[in-house]
Design a protein around this motif. Structure first.
Motif, short mmCIF file in Angstrom:
data_model
loop_
_atom_site.label_atom_id
_atom_site.label_comp_id
_atom_site.label_asym_id
_atom_site.label_seq_id
_atom_site.Cartn_x
_atom_site.Cartn_y
_atom_site.Cartn_z
N ASP A 96 53.69 -46.63 26.09
CA ASP A 96 52.80 -45.49 26.35
C ASP A 96 52.53 -45.43 27.84
O ASP A 96 51.58 -46.01 28.34
CB ASP A 96 51.50 -45.59 25.54
N ASP A 97 53.40 -44.72 28.54
CA ASP A 97 53.34 -44.62 30.00
C ASP A 97 52.78 -43.27 30.43
O ASP A 97 53.01 -42.81 31.53
CB ASP A 97 54.75 -44.80 30.58
N ARG A 98 52.07 -42.59 29.50
CA ARG A 98 51.57 -41.27 29.85
C ARG A 98 50.51 -41.39 30.94
O ARG A 98 49.57 -42.17 30.82
CB ARG A 98 50.96 -40.59 28.60
N ASN A 99 50.68 -40.61 31.98
CA ASN A 99 49.74 -40.62 33.09
C ASN A 99 48.61 -39.64 32.77
O ASN A 99 48.84 -38.59 32.18
CB ASN A 99 50.47 -40.17 34.37
N GLY A 100 47.38 -40.03 33.10
CA GLY A 100 46.27 -39.10 32.91
C GLY A 100 45.80 -38.98 31.47
O GLY A 100 45.04 -38.08 31.16
N VAL A 101 46.27 -39.86 30.60
CA VAL A 101 45.75 -39.87 29.23
C VAL A 101 44.80 -41.07 29.13
O VAL A 101 45.14 -42.17 29.54
CB VAL A 101 46.90 -39.99 28.20
N SER A 102 43.61 -40.87 28.56
CA SER A 102 42.60 -41.93 28.58
C SER A 102 43.02 -43.10 27.70
O SER A 102 43.74 -42.91 26.71
CB SER A 102 41.26 -41.38 28.09
N PRO A 103 42.56 -44.32 28.05
CA PRO A 103 42.87 -45.49 27.21
C PRO A 103 42.45 -45.26 25.77
O PRO A 103 43.19 -45.61 24.85
CB PRO A 103 42.05 -46.62 27.84
N GLY A 104 41.29 -44.62 25.57
CA GLY A 104 40.80 -44.39 24.20
C GLY A 104 41.81 -43.59 23.38
O GLY A 104 42.10 -43.93 22.23
N VAL A 105 42.34 -42.53 23.96
CA VAL A 105 43.33 -41.71 23.26
C VAL A 105 44.59 -42.51 22.98
O VAL A 105 45.17 -42.44 21.89
CB VAL A 105 43.64 -40.43 24.08
N LYS A 106 45.01 -43.32 23.96
CA LYS A 106 46.22 -44.12 23.76
C LYS A 106 46.04 -45.14 22.62
O LYS A 106 46.93 -45.32 21.79
CB LYS A 106 46.59 -44.86 25.05
N PHE A 107 44.85 -45.77 22.57
CA PHE A 107 44.60 -46.73 21.48
C PHE A 107 44.66 -46.02 20.14
O PHE A 107 45.27 -46.49 19.18
CB PHE A 107 43.23 -47.40 21.62
N LYS A 108 43.99 -44.86 20.08
CA LYS A 108 43.95 -44.12 18.80
C LYS A 108 45.35 -43.74 18.34
O LYS A 108 45.69 -43.87 17.16
CB LYS A 108 43.14 -42.83 18.97
N ASP A 109 46.17 -43.28 19.29
CA ASP A 109 47.54 -42.90 18.94
C ASP A 109 48.34 -44.11 18.45
O ASP A 109 49.11 -44.02 17.48
CB ASP A 109 48.26 -42.26 20.14
N ALA A 110 48.13 -45.24 19.12
CA ALA A 110 48.87 -46.44 18.73
C ALA A 110 48.50 -46.85 17.31
O ALA A 110 49.36 -47.18 16.49
CB ALA A 110 48.60 -47.58 19.71
N GLU A 111 47.20 -46.77 17.02
CA GLU A 111 46.77 -47.15 15.67
C GLU A 111 47.29 -46.17 14.63
O GLU A 111 47.70 -46.56 13.54
CB GLU A 111 45.24 -47.21 15.63
N LEU A 112 47.31 -44.91 14.99
CA LEU A 112 47.79 -43.88 14.07
C LEU A 112 49.29 -44.07 13.78
O LEU A 112 49.73 -44.00 12.63
CB LEU A 112 47.53 -42.50 14.69
N VAL B 199 59.79 -49.01 15.71
CA VAL B 199 60.11 -49.98 16.78
C VAL B 199 59.35 -51.26 16.47
O VAL B 199 58.51 -51.30 15.57
CB VAL B 199 59.71 -49.46 18.19
N ASP B 200 59.62 -52.30 17.29
CA ASP B 200 58.97 -53.59 17.05
C ASP B 200 57.59 -53.68 17.70
O ASP B 200 56.68 -54.29 17.15
CB ASP B 200 59.85 -54.72 17.58
N VAL B 201 57.47 -53.10 18.88
CA VAL B 201 56.25 -53.28 19.68
C VAL B 201 55.84 -51.96 20.32
O VAL B 201 56.69 -51.19 20.77
CB VAL B 201 56.49 -54.29 20.84
N HIS B 202 54.55 -51.73 20.35
CA HIS B 202 54.00 -50.55 21.01
C HIS B 202 53.16 -51.05 22.19
O HIS B 202 52.14 -51.71 21.99
CB HIS B 202 53.13 -49.79 19.99
N ILE B 203 53.60 -50.75 23.41
CA ILE B 203 52.87 -51.23 24.58
C ILE B 203 51.99 -50.11 25.13
O ILE B 203 52.48 -49.02 25.44
CB ILE B 203 53.84 -51.70 25.69
N VAL B 204 50.70 -50.36 25.18
CA VAL B 204 49.76 -49.39 25.75
C VAL B 204 49.43 -49.85 27.17
O VAL B 204 48.96 -50.97 27.37
CB VAL B 204 48.48 -49.31 24.90
N VAL B 205 49.69 -48.98 28.13
CA VAL B 205 49.38 -49.29 29.53
C VAL B 205 48.21 -48.41 29.93
O VAL B 205 48.27 -47.19 29.79
CB VAL B 205 50.61 -49.00 30.41
N THR B 206 47.12 -49.04 30.40
CA THR B 206 45.94 -48.23 30.70
C THR B 206 45.79 -47.92 32.18
O THR B 206 44.76 -47.40 32.61
CB THR B 206 44.65 -48.91 30.19
N GLY B 207 46.80 -48.21 32.97
CA GLY B 207 46.69 -47.98 34.42
C GLY B 207 47.14 -46.58 34.83
O GLY B 207 47.38 -45.71 33.99
#
Ligand code: ATP
Ligand code: MG
Length: 586
Positions: free
Chosen positions: A524-540, A489-497
């Motif tokens: 990345d609209d996963r609820n209850g997943v920490s911002p740290g994990v979301k960042f790591k996944d995005a980078e991976l 995809v073109d863009v990966h949006i990480v939402v930390t809320g």
């Protein structure tokens, strides 16, 4: 929109235990592929998107040179491959099957035969030519060493095309068209490449080049001249005939050489016990005779001895390329036992050659020039001969390019130093000539009503291998970094809320607005997943642009991260869409 709350993907924190190379490790960890069988992989949604993007770039460039897409079955009858000899030649590399009636089939490793017959089936006149046909299809090869994930599979995706021309000039043009198209393909894919001379192999043909991605984990070794534009797969480096040695050499003498199991110990012994007056003895004065077994596709074997200077190694792959389709193995004990004339460690050319006592075929590397003198085995334990001269005291059955090419060796074109590197073969262009058309009877009527045999080219791109090669070329310790043209995809949006809060609402809106502009988005609209994990996944996962909608929203900003540049910019929410769109389109 790909919502990570629903997307069929699981990222892994740990490397899979069977992964030898970064592309394999990261493609599995980031959730692009899963191993399904030895040398066989399942494409998950993210991986499948990348594969289809690569495939489409290949397709567009093939269409652009006027090649037409067709699609053959992978399950093919034996008789067709029998007609060209490849049913046997392919040996163990072919997947063979038997149907319920007992008829033999194979799974296509490449489709020269089928394309030739298809054209024969439908075309009969010079007016029909030239034509180029291609397919993008799963190929099957029972590789001896499937390895490195997608890089060497037993089931893999290839684009193969075939050109059909009435004459050599036509073939030359079709070849150039394909070569140019391949340059455009790899440029669009963002994949660095080098074009090198390749071996034509057993199928004959005059001209063959490979596209190699210069990447260390590749299985091919190639040379490049430091001065001119010569570049070749080491298999295809042809030293050719070198100037003969015209100096006068002493008569041959025999020397007892006890306790000299290695070339180094032999050289030391010579310098102590039989010193030269002009200079010291060197390893390059010795002639090493390496005994090999050639295994033919029909299972029969024959012995071959190769003579090389003692300071050089023998390159089995290089020899194999010249004796293909036979495979080359070091000679085993059983064969030694059958040839008592071969005294291990003391083999000399006096007993070798088709017309000799042993009748064993003997070939010399071209660096063992006519007239040159050698220290070599006396075919007797603990004994060597000195000043054995090529042409005077022994003859070989011919020459074979046998030594391992090394950095600093002279360029066959200009004589300056070669440099050496490793690469992954991502494409191959090949002038087949009339070999297949001859064997399968593909001819057409020319202007004068005469039957002429059609001349052909064959051209392959490793589509699934290209995905892995791109991953090899673009990654770091924390993950993949796709070039834009093939990113899933073109863009990966990480939402930390959390569900329903301002941050999440803003993230959802941004995703929708970007989609409305025609961009593909992971949210990345996963609820209850920490911002740290979301960042790591995005980078991976390695989408080149990551947008973080998080705390800085309070100041009216989002963060835009660039995986390639490693930058992190605060951008006002109001201009985020425009900013990201221009990044992606730039
Ligand atoms: P290699 O020398 O790597 O075995 P090849 O020369 O046998 O490859 P070709 O017959 O030229 O391969 O096939 C065309 C293209 O298909 C290659 O350039 C390569 O990119 C790809 N390819 C070949 N074998 C494999 C494989 N086992 N797995 C993935 N891709 C492959
Ligand atoms: Mg090839």
């Amino acid at each position: 929109m790909l919502r990570l709350s629903h997307l069929f993907v699981r990222t892994l924190r740990d490397d899979p235990s069977d992964a030898e190379v970064p592309s394999h490790r990261l493609l599995v960890r980031a959730g692009y592929i899963r191993r399904a069988a030895p040398g066989g992989y399942t494409w998950l949604p993210l991986g499948w998107r990348v594969l289809r993007k690569v495939e489409n770039i290949v397709r567009e460039e093939m269409d652009a040179i006027g090649a037409q897409e067709v699609h053959f079955p992978a399950l093919l009858p034996r008789d067709v491959y029998e007609a060209t000899g490849r049913w046997t030649e392919y040996g163990d590399n072919l997947f063979r099957l038997v149907d319920r009636k007992g008829a033999d089939y194979l799974l296509g490793p490449t489709h020269e035969e089928m394309f030739t017959l298809l054209v024969k089936d439908l075309y009969s006149s010079y007016k029909d030519l030239p034509v180029s046909l291609y397919q993008i299809q799963t190929k099957y090869r029972d590789e001896a060493r499937p390895r490195a994930g997608l890089l060497r599979g037993r089931e893999f995706l290839m684009k193969d095309s075939y050109s059909f021309d009435i004459d050599d000039a036509g073939l030359a043009k079709s070849y150039t068209d394909h070569r140019d198209a391949y340059e455009r393909i790899f440029t669009r894919l963002g994949l660095p490449y080098v074009i090198v001379k390749a071996m034509s192999g057993a199928m004959g043909g005059s001209m063959s080049e490979e596209f190699l991605a210069p990447i260390e984990v590749g299985e091919d070794t190639f040379v490049r001249c430091t001065s001119c534009d010569y570049a070749a797969n080491t298999e295809a480096v042809a030293t050719g005939a070198l100037a003969p040695d015209t100096s006068e050499h002493p008569a041959t003498s025999t020397l007892s050489t006890p306790n000299c199991p290695t070339i180094a110990s032999l050289v030391e012994y010579l310098n102590t016990n039989a010193p030269r007056s002009d200079r010291t003895w060197n390893a390059s004065d010795t002639l090493k005779n390496v005994v090999l077994t050639l295994r033919n596709p029909d299972g029969t074997t024959s012995a071959l001895v190769v003579g090389v200077p003692g300071d050089r190694e023998v390159d089995i792959k290089r020899i194999e390329a010249q004796v293909s389709p036979a495979e080359v193995e070091p000679m085993d004990d059983a064969t030694f036992a059958k040839n008592p004339g071969l005294v291990r460690g003391y083999i000399g050319p006096q007993v070798l050659g088709a017309d000799s006592a042993t009748g064993i075929r003997y070939m010399l590397d071209p660096s063992v020039v006519p007239g040159s003198a050698w220290v070599t085995g006396a075919n007797q334990k603990d004994t060597h001969v000195l000043y054995l001269v090529n042409g005077r005291d022994f003859t070989a059955d011919g020459t074979i390019e046998a030594v391992e090419v090394a950095a600093g060796d002279p360029c066959p074109n200009c004589g300056k130093a070669l440099e050496i590197a490793r690469g992954i073969e991502i494409g191959h262009v090949f002038q087949l000539g009339r070999k297949y058309a001859d064997k399968l009877g593909l001819s057409v009527l020319d202007q004068n009503g005469k039957q002429v045999v059609v001349t052909m080219g064959s051209y392959g791109v490793g589509v699934s291998r290209a995905v892995a090669s791109i991953a090899e070329a673009f990654h770091d310790d924390i993950g993949l970094k796709w070039p834009r043209a093939i990113s899933p995809v073109d863009v990966h949006i990480v939402v930390t809320g959390k569900n329903g809060d301002d941050i999440t609402v803003a993230g959802e809106q941004l995703a929708k607005h970007l989609e409305a502009q025609g961009l593909d988005v992971i949210l990345d609209d996963r609820n209850g997943v920490s911002p740290g994990v979301k960042f790591k996944d995005a980078e991976l996962m390695g989408i080149p642009t990551i947008v973080v909608v998080g705390k800085s929203l309070a100041d009216g900003n989002v963060e835009v991260r660039d995986r390639h540049a490693g930058t992190n910019e605060a951008i006002p929410v109001a201009s985020a869409v425009q900013h990201v769109v221009s990044l992606v389109r730039s």
